[in-house]
Motif scaffolding. Structure first.
Motif, PDB file in Angstrom:
ATOM      1  N   GLY A   4       0.779  -1.217   0.000  1.00  0.00           N
ATOM      2  CA  GLY A   4       0.000   0.000   0.000  1.00  0.00           C
ATOM      3  C   GLY A   4       0.819   1.280   0.000  1.00  0.00           C
ATOM      4  O   GLY A   4       0.269   2.359  -0.011  1.00  0.00           O
ATOM      5  N   ARG A   5       2.120   1.172  -0.007  1.00  0.00           N
ATOM      6  CA  ARG A   5       2.967   2.363   0.046  1.00  0.00           C
ATOM      7  C   ARG A   5       3.338   2.802  -1.358  1.00  0.00           C
ATOM      8  O   ARG A   5       3.715   1.995  -2.192  1.00  0.00           O
ATOM      9  CB  ARG A   5       4.241   2.055   0.833  1.00  0.00           C
ATOM     10  CG  ARG A   5       5.150   3.251   0.900  1.00  0.00           C
ATOM     11  CD  ARG A   5       6.096   3.149   2.043  1.00  0.00           C
ATOM     12  NE  ARG A   5       7.465   3.460   1.816  1.00  0.00           N
ATOM     13  CZ  ARG A   5       7.976   4.438   1.112  1.00  0.00           C
ATOM     14  NH1 ARG A   5       7.211   5.234   0.443  1.00  0.00           N
ATOM     15  NH2 ARG A   5       9.255   4.634   1.026  1.00  0.00           N
ATOM     16  N   THR A   6       3.211   4.086  -1.633  1.00  0.00           N
ATOM     17  CA  THR A   6       3.594   4.653  -2.915  1.00  0.00           C
ATOM     18  C   THR A   6       4.989   5.249  -2.789  1.00  0.00           C
ATOM     19  O   THR A   6       5.262   5.979  -1.846  1.00  0.00           O
ATOM     20  CB  THR A   6       2.601   5.758  -3.332  1.00  0.00           C
ATOM     21  OG1 THR A   6       1.296   5.198  -3.356  1.00  0.00           O
ATOM     22  CG2 THR A   6       2.944   6.318  -4.684  1.00  0.00           C
ATOM     23  N   PHE A   7       5.846   4.912  -3.726  1.00  0.00           N
ATOM     24  CA  PHE A   7       7.205   5.435  -3.701  1.00  0.00           C
ATOM     25  C   PHE A   7       7.298   6.674  -4.560  1.00  0.00           C
ATOM     26  O   PHE A   7       6.729   6.746  -5.640  1.00  0.00           O
ATOM     27  CB  PHE A   7       8.197   4.376  -4.213  1.00  0.00           C
ATOM     28  CG  PHE A   7       8.433   3.290  -3.221  1.00  0.00           C
ATOM     29  CD1 PHE A   7       9.450   3.405  -2.294  1.00  0.00           C
ATOM     30  CD2 PHE A   7       7.625   2.179  -3.183  1.00  0.00           C
ATOM     31  CE1 PHE A   7       9.658   2.426  -1.351  1.00  0.00           C
ATOM     32  CE2 PHE A   7       7.827   1.188  -2.243  1.00  0.00           C
ATOM     33  CZ  PHE A   7       8.849   1.314  -1.332  1.00  0.00           C
ATOM     34  N   GLY A   8       8.033   7.641  -4.054  1.00  0.00           N
ATOM     35  CA  GLY A   8       8.268   8.872  -4.791  1.00  0.00           C
ATOM     36  C   GLY A   8       9.627   8.838  -5.472  1.00  0.00           C
ATOM     37  O   GLY A   8      10.366   7.865  -5.363  1.00  0.00           O
ATOM     38  N   PRO A   9       9.986   9.899  -6.183  1.00  0.00           N
ATOM     39  CA  PRO A   9      11.246   9.927  -6.921  1.00  0.00           C
ATOM     40  C   PRO A   9      12.475   9.796  -6.024  1.00  0.00           C
ATOM     41  O   PRO A   9      13.467   9.188  -6.421  1.00  0.00           O
ATOM     42  CB  PRO A   9      11.227  11.273  -7.643  1.00  0.00           C
ATOM     43  CG  PRO A   9      10.135  12.069  -7.018  1.00  0.00           C
ATOM     44  CD  PRO A   9       9.201  11.105  -6.346  1.00  0.00           C
ATOM     45  N   ASP A  10      12.421  10.306  -4.816  1.00  0.00           N
ATOM     46  CA  ASP A  10      13.570  10.206  -3.907  1.00  0.00           C
ATOM     47  C   ASP A  10      13.802   8.770  -3.462  1.00  0.00           C
ATOM     48  O   ASP A  10      14.927   8.371  -3.193  1.00  0.00           O
ATOM     49  CB  ASP A  10      13.375  11.099  -2.682  1.00  0.00           C
ATOM     50  CG  ASP A  10      13.424  12.570  -3.049  1.00  0.00           C
ATOM     51  OD1 ASP A  10      13.983  12.904  -4.121  1.00  0.00           O
ATOM     52  OD2 ASP A  10      12.902  13.387  -2.286  1.00  0.00           O
ATOM     53  N   ASP A  11      12.747   7.970  -3.373  1.00  0.00           N
ATOM     54  CA  ASP A  11      12.894   6.573  -2.981  1.00  0.00           C
ATOM     55  C   ASP A  11      13.678   5.796  -4.019  1.00  0.00           C
ATOM     56  O   ASP A  11      14.483   4.940  -3.692  1.00  0.00           O
ATOM     57  CB  ASP A  11      11.526   5.922  -2.759  1.00  0.00           C
ATOM     58  CG  ASP A  11      10.813   6.505  -1.553  1.00  0.00           C
ATOM     59  OD1 ASP A  11      11.479   6.755  -0.535  1.00  0.00           O
ATOM     60  OD2 ASP A  11       9.595   6.708  -1.639  1.00  0.00           O
ATOM     61  N   GLY A  12      13.429   6.067  -5.287  1.00  0.00           N
ATOM     62  CA  GLY A  12      14.171   5.401  -6.348  1.00  0.00           C
ATOM     63  C   GLY A  12      15.653   5.686  -6.236  1.00  0.00           C
ATOM     64  O   GLY A  12      16.493   4.798  -6.408  1.00  0.00           O
ATOM     65  N   ASP A  13      16.000   6.923  -5.943  1.00  0.00           N
ATOM     66  CA  ASP A  13      17.406   7.288  -5.753  1.00  0.00           C
ATOM     67  C   ASP A  13      17.999   6.536  -4.571  1.00  0.00           C
ATOM     68  O   ASP A  13      19.118   6.042  -4.638  1.00  0.00           O
ATOM     69  CB  ASP A  13      17.553   8.799  -5.527  1.00  0.00           C
ATOM     70  CG  ASP A  13      17.278   9.608  -6.781  1.00  0.00           C
ATOM     71  OD1 ASP A  13      17.325   9.030  -7.897  1.00  0.00           O
ATOM     72  OD2 ASP A  13      17.004  10.812  -6.651  1.00  0.00           O
ATOM     73  N   ALA A  14      17.243   6.438  -3.495  1.00  0.00           N
ATOM     74  CA  ALA A  14      17.741   5.751  -2.299  1.00  0.00           C
ATOM     75  C   ALA A  14      18.002   4.283  -2.602  1.00  0.00           C
ATOM     76  O   ALA A  14      19.014   3.721  -2.177  1.00  0.00           O
ATOM     77  CB  ALA A  14      16.741   5.885  -1.152  1.00  0.00           C
ATOM     78  N   LEU A  15      17.096   3.654  -3.338  1.00  0.00           N
ATOM     79  CA  LEU A  15      17.263   2.242  -3.666  1.00  0.00           C
ATOM     80  C   LEU A  15      18.459   2.019  -4.581  1.00  0.00           C
ATOM     81  O   LEU A  15      19.197   1.054  -4.422  1.00  0.00           O
ATOM     82  CB  LEU A  15      15.983   1.683  -4.310  1.00  0.00           C
ATOM     83  CG  LEU A  15      14.767   1.604  -3.400  1.00  0.00           C
ATOM     84  CD1 LEU A  15      13.532   1.226  -4.199  1.00  0.00           C
ATOM     85  CD2 LEU A  15      14.990   0.636  -2.261  1.00  0.00           C
ATOM     86  N   ARG A  16      18.665   2.909  -5.529  1.00  0.00           N
ATOM     87  CA  ARG A  16      19.800   2.771  -6.455  1.00  0.00           C
ATOM     88  C   ARG A  16      21.134   3.011  -5.761  1.00  0.00           C
ATOM     89  O   ARG A  16      22.146   2.434  -6.149  1.00  0.00           O
ATOM     90  CB  ARG A  16      19.650   3.740  -7.625  1.00  0.00           C
ATOM     91  CG  ARG A  16      18.669   3.273  -8.679  1.00  0.00           C
ATOM     92  CD  ARG A  16      18.728   4.136  -9.919  1.00  0.00           C
ATOM     93  NE  ARG A  16      18.353   5.509  -9.683  1.00  0.00           N
ATOM     94  CZ  ARG A  16      17.105   5.956  -9.649  1.00  0.00           C
ATOM     95  NH1 ARG A  16      16.111   5.122  -9.809  1.00  0.00           N
ATOM     96  NH2 ARG A  16      16.845   7.219  -9.429  1.00  0.00           N
ATOM     97  N   GLN A  17      21.163   3.851  -4.757  1.00  0.00           N
ATOM     98  CA  GLN A  17      22.418   4.219  -4.106  1.00  0.00           C
ATOM     99  C   GLN A  17      22.759   3.340  -2.908  1.00  0.00           C
ATOM    100  O   GLN A  17      23.873   3.419  -2.400  1.00  0.00           O
ATOM    101  CB  GLN A  17      22.360   5.685  -3.667  1.00  0.00           C
ATOM    102  CG  GLN A  17      22.281   6.632  -4.840  1.00  0.00           C
ATOM    103  CD  GLN A  17      22.054   8.066  -4.403  1.00  0.00           C
ATOM    104  OE1 GLN A  17      22.013   8.366  -3.226  1.00  0.00           O
ATOM    105  NE2 GLN A  17      21.896   8.959  -5.369  1.00  0.00           N
ATOM    106  N   ALA A  18      21.860   2.499  -2.481  1.00  0.00           N
ATOM    107  CA  ALA A  18      22.090   1.678  -1.285  1.00  0.00           C
ATOM    108  C   ALA A  18      23.084   0.557  -1.589  1.00  0.00           C
ATOM    109  O   ALA A  18      23.151   0.046  -2.707  1.00  0.00           O
ATOM    110  CB  ALA A  18      20.768   1.083  -0.811  1.00  0.00           C
ATOM    111  N   SER A  19      23.817   0.168  -0.554  1.00  0.00           N
ATOM    112  CA  SER A  19      24.750  -0.942  -0.695  1.00  0.00           C
ATOM    113  C   SER A  19      23.966  -2.253  -0.777  1.00  0.00           C
ATOM    114  O   SER A  19      22.802  -2.334  -0.392  1.00  0.00           O
ATOM    115  CB  SER A  19      25.714  -0.989   0.485  1.00  0.00           C
ATOM    116  OG  SER A  19      25.042  -1.440   1.651  1.00  0.00           O
ATOM    117  N   LEU A  20      24.637  -3.292  -1.245  1.00  0.00           N
ATOM    118  CA  LEU A  20      24.003  -4.592  -1.377  1.00  0.00           C
ATOM    119  C   LEU A  20      23.529  -5.124  -0.021  1.00  0.00           C
ATOM    120  O   LEU A  20      22.433  -5.673   0.087  1.00  0.00           O
ATOM    121  CB  LEU A  20      24.971  -5.574  -2.027  1.00  0.00           C
ATOM    122  CG  LEU A  20      24.408  -6.935  -2.383  1.00  0.00           C
ATOM    123  CD1 LEU A  20      23.188  -6.820  -3.271  1.00  0.00           C
ATOM    124  CD2 LEU A  20      25.480  -7.770  -3.058  1.00  0.00           C
ATOM    125  N   GLY A  21      24.330  -4.938   1.029  1.00  0.00           N
ATOM    126  CA  GLY A  21      23.944  -5.396   2.361  1.00  0.00           C
ATOM    127  C   GLY A  21      22.694  -4.708   2.868  1.00  0.00           C
ATOM    128  O   GLY A  21      21.827  -5.341   3.482  1.00  0.00           O
TER     129      GLY A  21
END
Length: 76
Positions: A4-21
């Motif tokens: 039920g959570r909608t992701f915004g543009p900043d979330d996409g950046d966070a997911l792309r920049q996060a480490s594998l762990g």
């Protein structure tokens, strides 16, 4: 991701920049959340935040899982 959570543009950046762990811990939390295992989900989201305290999706997911956990505990 968290139901039920909608992701915004900043979330996409966070997911792309996060480490594998961080991503692994976060995704394990998402899986536990979908299975209604809120305590496990909170532990995984917390582990993601231990690795990267600025990972906002895990912080939000932790708050949502904690709310669900508290609601489930009150019903018991």
């Amino acid at each position: 991701l968290v139901a039920g959570r909608t992701f915004g543009p900043d979330d996409g950046d966070a997911l792309r920049q996060a480490s594998l762990g961080v991503l692994r811990a976060y995704l394990r939390g998402e899986e536990a959340y979908r299975d209604d295992r809120y305590r496990d989900a909170m532990a995984h989201f917390d582990a993601a935040l231990d690795r990267d305290s600025t990972f906002a999706p895990a912080a939000l997911a932790l708050a949502i899982a904690a709310d669900r956990f508290n609601a489930a505990e009150q019903q018991d």
